[in-house]
Scaffold this active site. Structure first.
Site, PDB file in Angstrom:
ATOM      1  N   GLU A  89       0.880  -1.413  -0.440  1.00 58.04           N
ATOM      2  CA  GLU A  89       0.040   0.272  -0.147  1.00 58.04           C
ATOM      3  C   GLU A  89       0.827   1.625   0.244  1.00 58.04           C
ATOM      4  OE1 GLU A  89      -2.511   0.572  -0.786  1.00 58.04           O
ATOM      5  OE2 GLU A  89      -3.433  -1.904  -0.213  1.00 58.04           O
ATOM      6  N   ASP A 123      -9.348   7.145  -1.789  1.00 58.68           N
ATOM      7  CA  ASP A 123      -8.461   7.442  -2.808  1.00 58.68           C
ATOM      8  C   ASP A 123      -8.886   8.405  -3.939  1.00 58.68           C
ATOM      9  OD1 ASP A 123      -8.978   5.770  -4.322  1.00 58.68           O
ATOM     10  OD2 ASP A 123      -7.317   4.974  -4.274  1.00 58.68           O
ATOM     11  N   TYR A 173      -5.276   7.318   4.597  1.00 55.95           N
ATOM     12  CA  TYR A 173      -5.836   6.171   3.403  1.00 55.95           C
ATOM     13  C   TYR A 173      -4.963   4.285   4.097  1.00 55.95           C
ATOM     14  CZ  TYR A 173      -4.770   2.964  -0.562  1.00 55.95           C
ATOM     15  OH  TYR A 173      -4.754   2.138  -1.409  1.00 55.95           O
TER      16      TYR A 173
END
Length: 362
Positions: free
Chosen positions: A45, A146, A128
């Site tokens: 991520e 996002d 996020y």
DNA sequence: AACACGGGGAT
DNA sequence: ATCCCAGTGTT
């Protein structure tokens, strides 16, 4: 009327079932979707921030091969972490990841926290990363917001809020909190992002292949091309940059390390700098060598000129071969006489890599 | 709230 | 050329 006034309608609309059904049949086989661990999901991520899947895949393999777990990352030298990150950009991500690994080791007994409140406090973990990792790896029902989700959701719910405005992200998180299924939060989040990445693209979305087309309000109202609303960005300036290729008696080249924070922090480069308005290239390079290295140089042959674009500006960079006329080299930054092997082993920005071919036949 | 921070792929 | 991105930290 506020686009959020019709929220009652939105909460009636269940997007999760068709979305997750679609995702089950269409999910891409990605390396971080195999052998799911908190560490692997976290690394993936972080790499995926502002970066495309295809770009990330080889970096993910190399990174995991070198640093297979949080303990290996904590033990690593920052320079080696940056070397693996070389070319991926946003190097603060690598520096923060490295700091975070050491924090996990010292404050969490080497175990990555699996609760959002604790995980969120690690360096480089913002809204996020926290939502994505905690939902996908740990099952916490926190929606991710996002760029892909913003675009998709603005279309599905026909929200006219400007996605450049920070409050839009917050409002959308509230809306999606009502949609995210508590038994499969990670699948819901991944599905939303995958939809944005593969179907609901910015320019020409493939609505015929979209599992939510039948309930998409923007599609119904012909607003697809109008959404999401986004304030246009200012045009980026272009700078002229000059760098010096200074050799020692055995042909090694002088390089210097950039400050640990800020643009390209911790990476190495050839000394030089920006050309001021009205200044000639050689004059600028002489000035930079005097200011940065405390030496007087003679400007020799022009070796190469390359172009490179950053987010907020573009550069046209020219390299000159230089010889030292007077003075002893001194700098506030680390310096090194580097062989080509040294250069290959140290992290350099992309713009410098573009010069490397010209270096060999200099 | 505004800005700094890389790079590559799509159009 | 221009736009876009699986955002976070600093000021």
């Amino acid at each position: 009327m506020s686009p959020f006034l019709s929220q009652k309608t939105h909460s009636k609309l269940d997007i999760s079932t068709p979305l997750i059904d679609w995702f089950e049949k269409n999910r891409r086989a990605l390396p971080w979707r195999e052998n799911r661990t908190l560490y692997r999901v976290w690394i993936s991520e972080v790499m995926l921030q502002q970066t495309r899947v295809d770009t990330v895949i080889p970096y993910f393999h190399r990174f995991l091969n070198c640093f297979p777990d949080i303990s290996a990352l904590a033990k690593a030298k920052l320079q080696n972490v940056l070397k693996l990150w070389e070319g991926l950009g946003y190097y603060a991500r690598a520096r923060n990841l490295h700091r975070a690994a050491r924090k996990v080791k010292e404050e969490f007994d080497g175990v990555i926290p699996d609760e959002p409140e604790a995980f969120r406090r690690l360096p480089g973990v913002g809204p996020y990363i926290s939502a994505a990792v905690m939902s996908i790896a740990c099952g916490h029902p926190i929606p991710v917001v996002d760029g892909n989700v913003l675009r998709g959701a603005c279309r599905i719910f026909a929200l006219e809020n400007d996605i450049s405005h920070p409050n839009t992200r917050k409002k959308l998180a509230e809306l999606l909190t009502k949609q995210i299924p508590h038994d499969r939060p990670g699948d819901f989040n991944e599905a939303m992002m995958e939809l944005g990445a593969t179907i609901c693209s910015p320019k020409s979305p493939d609505c015929t292949g979209c599992p939510l087309a039948h309930l998409c309000i923007a599609k119904r109202d012909g607003l697809i091309s109008k959404l999401p609303v986004k304030t246009p960005k200012a045009p980026v300036p272009e700078y002229r940059v000059v760098v010096a290729l200074i050799r020692d008696s055995v042909g090694r080249i002088l390089i210097q390390k950039r400050p640990e924070n800020g643009l390209l922090g911790g990476l190495w480069e050839f000394p030089g700098g920006k050309v001021e308005t009205g200044e000639t290239l050689p004059a600028a390079l002489k000035r930079e060598c005097r200011e940065e290295l405390g030496i007087k140089v003679e400007i020799g042959e022009e070796i190469a000129t390359i172009r490179h674009a950053y987010t907020h500006f573009k550069i046209r960079l020219t390299a000159f071969s230089c010889t030292i006329l007077d003075g002893d080299i001194r700098s506030t930054l680390p310096l090194q006489w580097a062989t080509m092997e040294d250069i290959a082993a140290l992290p350099f920005p992309k713009a410098n890599h573009k010069l490397f071919p010209a270096l060999r036949n200099e």
